[in-house]
Design a protein around this motif. Structure first.
Motif, PDB file in Angstrom:
ATOM      1  N   GLY A   1       8.872   4.398  -5.071  1.00 15.05           N
ATOM      2  CA  GLY A   1       9.466   5.359  -4.143  1.00 15.05           C
ATOM      3  C   GLY A   1       8.412   6.146  -3.395  1.00 15.05           C
ATOM      4  O   GLY A   1       7.339   6.443  -3.935  1.00 15.05           O
ATOM      5  N   GLU A   2       8.727   6.515  -2.165  1.00 16.02           N
ATOM      6  CA  GLU A   2       7.777   7.223  -1.302  1.00 16.02           C
ATOM      7  C   GLU A   2       8.248   8.640  -0.957  1.00 16.02           C
ATOM      8  O   GLU A   2       7.607   9.324  -0.164  1.00 16.02           O
ATOM      9  CB  GLU A   2       7.564   6.441   0.004  1.00 16.02           C
TER      10      GLU A   2
ATOM     11  N   MET B   1       0.845  -1.194   0.000  1.00 18.36           N
ATOM     12  CA  MET B   1       0.000   0.000   0.000  1.00 18.36           C
ATOM     13  C   MET B   1       0.880   1.244   0.000  1.00 18.36           C
ATOM     14  O   MET B   1       1.899   1.298   0.674  1.00 18.36           O
ATOM     15  CB  MET B   1      -0.902   0.018   1.242  1.00 18.36           C
ATOM     16  N   ARG B   2       0.482   2.237  -0.780  1.00 15.31           N
ATOM     17  CA  ARG B   2       1.221   3.493  -0.847  1.00 15.31           C
ATOM     18  C   ARG B   2       1.240   4.168   0.515  1.00 15.31           C
ATOM     19  O   ARG B   2       0.201   4.356   1.142  1.00 15.31           O
ATOM     20  CB  ARG B   2       0.545   4.394  -1.876  1.00 15.31           C
ATOM     21  N   LEU B   3       2.452   4.518   0.990  1.00 15.39           N
ATOM     22  CA  LEU B   3       2.600   5.160   2.293  1.00 15.39           C
ATOM     23  C   LEU B   3       2.439   6.678   2.208  1.00 15.39           C
ATOM     24  O   LEU B   3       1.893   7.301   3.116  1.00 15.39           O
ATOM     25  CB  LEU B   3       3.964   4.821   2.896  1.00 15.39           C
ATOM     26  N   ASN B   4       2.952   7.265   1.153  1.00 11.61           N
ATOM     27  CA  ASN B   4       2.920   8.721   1.000  1.00 11.61           C
ATOM     28  C   ASN B   4       1.559   9.139   0.459  1.00 11.61           C
ATOM     29  O   ASN B   4       1.228   8.906  -0.704  1.00 11.61           O
ATOM     30  CB  ASN B   4       4.038   9.153   0.046  1.00 11.61           C
TER      31      ASN B   4
ATOM     32  N   LEU C   1      -1.816  12.151  -5.958  1.00 10.41           N
ATOM     33  CA  LEU C   1      -1.356  12.534  -7.287  1.00 10.41           C
ATOM     34  C   LEU C   1      -1.499  11.391  -8.286  1.00 10.41           C
ATOM     35  O   LEU C   1      -1.701  11.624  -9.484  1.00 10.41           O
ATOM     36  CB  LEU C   1       0.103  13.005  -7.227  1.00 10.41           C
ATOM     37  N   GLU C   2      -1.396  10.160  -7.810  1.00 14.60           N
ATOM     38  CA  GLU C   2      -1.535   8.998  -8.684  1.00 14.60           C
ATOM     39  C   GLU C   2      -2.994   8.640  -8.952  1.00 14.60           C
ATOM     40  O   GLU C   2      -3.296   7.940  -9.918  1.00 14.60           O
ATOM     41  CB  GLU C   2      -0.841   7.787  -8.062  1.00 14.60           C
TER      42      GLU C   2
ATOM     43  N   SER D   1      -3.204   0.603   7.225  1.00 12.43           N
ATOM     44  CA  SER D   1      -1.928   0.995   6.644  1.00 12.43           C
ATOM     45  C   SER D   1      -0.899   1.192   7.752  1.00 12.43           C
ATOM     46  O   SER D   1      -1.246   1.371   8.923  1.00 12.43           O
ATOM     47  CB  SER D   1      -2.089   2.295   5.848  1.00 12.43           C
ATOM     48  N   LEU D   2       0.355   1.170   7.375  1.00  4.90           N
ATOM     49  CA  LEU D   2       1.411   1.507   8.315  1.00  4.90           C
ATOM     50  C   LEU D   2       1.571   3.012   8.460  1.00  4.90           C
ATOM     51  O   LEU D   2       2.139   3.488   9.443  1.00  4.90           O
ATOM     52  CB  LEU D   2       2.748   0.906   7.842  1.00  4.90           C
ATOM     53  N   ALA D   3       1.093   3.749   7.479  1.00  4.13           N
ATOM     54  CA  ALA D   3       1.376   5.176   7.409  1.00  4.13           C
ATOM     55  C   ALA D   3       0.239   6.011   7.946  1.00  4.13           C
ATOM     56  O   ALA D   3      -0.943   5.665   7.831  1.00  4.13           O
ATOM     57  CB  ALA D   3       1.666   5.583   5.966  1.00  4.13           C
TER      58      ALA D   3
END
Length: 286
Positions: free
Chosen positions: A172-173, A1-4, A10-11, A72-74
């Motif tokens: 990349g994050e 999963m995306r963190l940022n 944006l994606e 999530s982790l973020a």
């Protein structure tokens, strides 16, 4: 999963991220952490470089309940940092310290040419052998990942895999945002994007631009708007999001329609601008 969360926005459709400049203070972190922003930028260019205050603000930004609900982790609110050094200073250590705390990106003031843009991206990357993929811009970041890995909720080896710049490295994050704040930068923007990979966002610095153009803080000045339109046009051509630093209730519709994608709400302590921007997207069914 995306963190940022900023990169995630944006994606995603419609590819717009909402952020704000805030001082690195605990009260601000708690307040903005409850907003609908995708992230925020701790403003340390025009405030003292206080690494302890930044660390404390980043910790108070964390919302454990929301992290669990997201699975999530973020944290849902992604912290970035605007560092003090202008691009011509070719500085690296401010970025290194902010990233080592766990910041997910750096906003670089006053980037005017390709050499400065290259340094900005390189400072946010770890070194690697020239035989590796995505070698350039060659990384300059020193190795001290423990605090950042803990903040991201990863092991150190997992952190290494994800602590690279987007979109050069798709997984990349770390987001590198370059502020275009002078006429030289505006004129060089196409060359920068051709010569330097890893630039995640172009953020127009209206205040500095109006100073140079002789119309301080006149944000409706035709010459300023012409320069901003050029940056936006080039950013679109290279598929690099362009940021607007002063989204208000009054201009939210206009700047979204123009195609700005990294939107910074203003006034900073008033969420009405943020609400206006979100409402514009809702009206578009996005």
């Amino acid at each position: 999963m995306r963190l940022n969360g900023i990169i995630r926005a944006l994606e995603s459709d419609p590819g717009i991220a909402f952020t704000s400049f805030v001082q690195a203070e605990i009260e601000n972190a708690v307040n903005f952490g409850q907003s609908s922003n995708d992230g925020l930028v701790f403003e340390l260019e025009h405030n003292p470089w206080d690494i302890t205050a930044l660390r404390n603000a980043m910790q108070f930004l964390l919302q454990r309940e929301q992290i669990v609900k997201m699975g999530s982790l973020a944290n849902p609110m992604t912290p970035m940092v605007r560092i003090p050094a202008s691009g011509s200073e070719m500085n690296q250590w401010f970025a290194k310290q902010a990233l080592d705390l766990g910041a997910y990106g750096i906003v670089w003031p006053r980037i005017s040419n390709s050499a400065e843009a290259y340094n900005a991206v390189a400072a946010c990357r770890y070194p690697r052998l020239p035989s590796r993929d995505h070698y350039e811009p060659a990384g300059l970041r020193g190795d001290a990942p423990m605090a950042a890995a803990r903040y991201w909720g990863l092991s150190q080896q997992e952190y290494y895999k994800r602590a690279d710049v987007w979109p050069l490295v798709p997984e990349g994050e770390i987001l590198v945002a370059l502020m275009i704040e002078d006429v030289q930068g505006v004129n060089n923007i196409e060359t920068m994007l051709k010569e330097v990979e890893g630039i995640g966002v172009l953020l127009i610095g209206e205040g500095d631009l109006t100073q140079e153009l002789g119309c301080p803080r006149d944000y409706e000045n035709p010459e300023l708007l012409r320069h901003m339109a050029h940056v936006l046009e080039v950013g679109k051509a290279f598929n690099v999001p362009v940021g607007h630093p002063h989204m208000t209730k009054q201009n939210a519709q206009s700047i979204i329609d123009q195609g700005f994608r990294f939107l910074m709400s203003y006034p900073r302590r008033d969420f009405s601008a943020l609400d206006a921007g979100r409402n514009v997207l809702k009206s578009k069914g996005q």
